[in-house]
Design a protein around this motif. Structure first.
Motif, short mmCIF file in Angstrom:
data_model
loop_
_atom_site.label_atom_id
_atom_site.label_comp_id
_atom_site.label_asym_id
_atom_site.label_seq_id
_atom_site.Cartn_x
_atom_site.Cartn_y
_atom_site.Cartn_z
N ARG A 22 106.67 -45.64 69.05
CA ARG A 22 106.93 -44.45 69.86
C ARG A 22 105.80 -44.23 70.87
O ARG A 22 104.69 -44.72 70.68
N PRO A 23 106.09 -43.49 71.94
CA PRO A 23 105.05 -43.17 72.92
C PRO A 23 103.85 -42.52 72.26
O PRO A 23 104.00 -41.68 71.36
N GLY A 24 102.66 -42.91 72.68
CA GLY A 24 101.44 -42.34 72.12
C GLY A 24 100.91 -43.06 70.90
O GLY A 24 99.77 -42.82 70.48
N GLU A 25 101.70 -43.93 70.30
CA GLU A 25 101.24 -44.69 69.13
C GLU A 25 100.45 -45.91 69.58
O GLU A 25 100.45 -46.29 70.75
N THR A 26 99.77 -46.55 68.61
CA THR A 26 98.99 -47.74 68.87
C THR A 26 99.70 -48.96 68.31
O THR A 26 100.07 -48.99 67.13
N LEU A 27 99.88 -49.97 69.15
CA LEU A 27 100.49 -51.24 68.77
C LEU A 27 99.41 -52.32 68.78
O LEU A 27 98.71 -52.48 69.77
N VAL A 34 106.63 -48.22 77.29
CA VAL A 34 107.14 -47.06 76.56
C VAL A 34 106.05 -46.04 76.27
O VAL A 34 106.29 -45.05 75.56
N GLY A 35 104.84 -46.27 76.77
CA GLY A 35 103.78 -45.28 76.61
C GLY A 35 102.92 -45.44 75.40
O GLY A 35 102.26 -44.48 74.96
N ALA A 36 102.87 -46.65 74.82
CA ALA A 36 102.00 -46.89 73.67
C ALA A 36 100.64 -47.40 74.13
O ALA A 36 100.48 -47.88 75.26
N CYS A 68 95.36 -60.78 79.12
CA CYS A 68 96.00 -59.69 78.37
C CYS A 68 95.68 -58.34 79.01
O CYS A 68 96.55 -57.47 79.12
N ALA A 69 94.44 -58.19 79.45
CA ALA A 69 94.04 -56.94 80.11
C ALA A 69 94.82 -56.74 81.41
O ALA A 69 95.22 -55.62 81.74
N GLU A 70 95.05 -57.82 82.14
CA GLU A 70 95.82 -57.73 83.38
C GLU A 70 97.24 -57.22 83.12
O GLU A 70 97.83 -56.54 83.96
N LEU A 71 97.77 -57.55 81.96
CA LEU A 71 99.12 -57.11 81.60
C LEU A 71 99.16 -55.69 81.05
O LEU A 71 100.23 -55.15 80.83
N GLY A 72 97.96 -55.12 80.80
CA GLY A 72 97.91 -53.73 80.36
C GLY A 72 97.27 -53.48 79.02
O GLY A 72 97.19 -52.32 78.58
N ALA A 73 96.84 -54.51 78.32
CA ALA A 73 96.23 -54.31 77.00
C ALA A 73 95.00 -53.42 77.10
O ALA A 73 94.16 -53.60 77.99
N ASP A 74 94.88 -52.47 76.18
CA ASP A 74 93.80 -51.49 76.20
C ASP A 74 92.61 -51.91 75.35
O ASP A 74 91.46 -51.60 75.67
#
Length: 325
Positions: free
Chosen positions: A138-143, A163-165, A180-186
């Protein structure tokens, strides 16, 4: 037609481009002239003799393809000869033609060329069915995604962010983590030098991951449980780290956690069709908008599939390896 055959299990040299009988579209199937297929870990296992195709499936490797419809089998509607498609397969993608159950067809998404579309069906269906349909991210969760630079990983990062994770990944080396960072990994964890449990706890204030997508299996089971948040969900989709491990049920109970393990290739046709329909509804608009895209490392002629297998086994790639006819 020509297809990749495996007369005897073995190394990449066991893949032989040979002349074989043409497939025929049966009831509820279409015949696709293949433009491209993609290499998956399951293909390597099949080549090695460890993963036979399910009953009734093509003996040729290849779990996805893109191409054009050249014939419709009995009972098929909603598709036409000449349509550009990509497809989820139980086998047969490493060939010039393949028969596909109509429920496993997808139109080539807007903005994606026909060859690159071959990089989508297997990874998108795997990630969507496990991370969203089963684990319910869900949005806001950590994957947490293990193998963030793989084909599965690069798609999981993008869909998680869409989806906002918050997305954490493990990968080997700074170059792969940068991609991975370029694709959005935090959160970026080099599994060669860092402990992902400690890094994840530090990044989440001790909470851990709400959902973990795992390709390792037994080797990571105990540590994945440590990394899970309360009410966390662990989705196991690969066994690169073995098949047997002990589970601390007390820890599982304390976290009110869930462990699931699924495969895609052997599911019944109706289950695959439901996953494909969900992907078309939820993911295809994200691809058409440019928010999610296929990540292709390299493309090889299908007759040189052995070279692509060597690259996959070396783990020197980021994203997908494609084979063109």
């Amino acid at each position: 037609m020509h297809a990749i055959t495996i007369e005897q299990p073995g190394g990449p040299e066991a893949l032989v481009w040979a002349e074989v009988p043409d497939p025929v579209a049966g009831e509820g199937e279409v015949l696709v002239e293949v433009a491209a297929s993609a290499v998956n870990r399951a293909d390597v296992l099949q080549r090695q003799g460890f993963y036979d195709p399910p009953p009734g499936a093509s003996r040729h490797p290849g779990l996805e393809c893109s191409g054009r419809i050249v014939a419709l089998g009995p009972g098929v509607s909603g598709w036409s000869v000449g349509d550009e498609v990509c497809a989820l397969l139980a086998g047969g993608g490493y060939a010039e033609r393949v028969a596909v159950p109509v429920g496993q067809l997808l139109p080539v998404p807007a903005g994606v060329d026909l060859v690159a579309a071959a990089a989508l069906p297997e990874v998108v269906c795997t990630v969507w069915s496990n991370v969203f349909m089963v684990a319910g991210l869900r949005p806001g969760e950590t994957l947490l995604v293990h193998g963030g630079s793989s084909g599965i990983g690069t798609m999981a990062i993008q869909l998680g962010k869409a989806v906002g994770a918050r997305v954490a990944v493990t990968a080997g080396g700074k170059e792969k983590l940068a991609r991975c960072a370029e694709l959005g990994a935090d959160v970026l964890v080099d599994y060669r030098e860092q402990d992902f449990v400690e890094e994840l706890r530090a990044a989440t204030g001790g909470a851990g991951a709400d959902v973990i997508l795992d390709i390792m299996g037994a080797k990571y089971l105990a540590r994945n449980l440590d990394a899970l948040a309360v009410n966390g969900r662990l989705a196991i989709i690969g066994l690169q780290g073995g098949v047997k491990a002990e589970v601390n049920l007390g820890a599982l109970l304390a976290k009110r956690a869930a462990i699931t393990a699924t495969s895609l290739r052997t599911r019944p046709l109706e289950e695959k069709a439901a996953i494909v329909a969900a992907v078309r509804e939820h993911v295809w608009p994200l691809i058409a908008s440019g928010r999610v895209r296929p990540v292709v490392h390299a493309t090889y002629p299908m007759s040189r599939a052995s070279e692509a297998h060597r690259v996959l086994e070396s783990s020197a790639h980021v994203g997908k390896l494609l084979l063109t006819t």
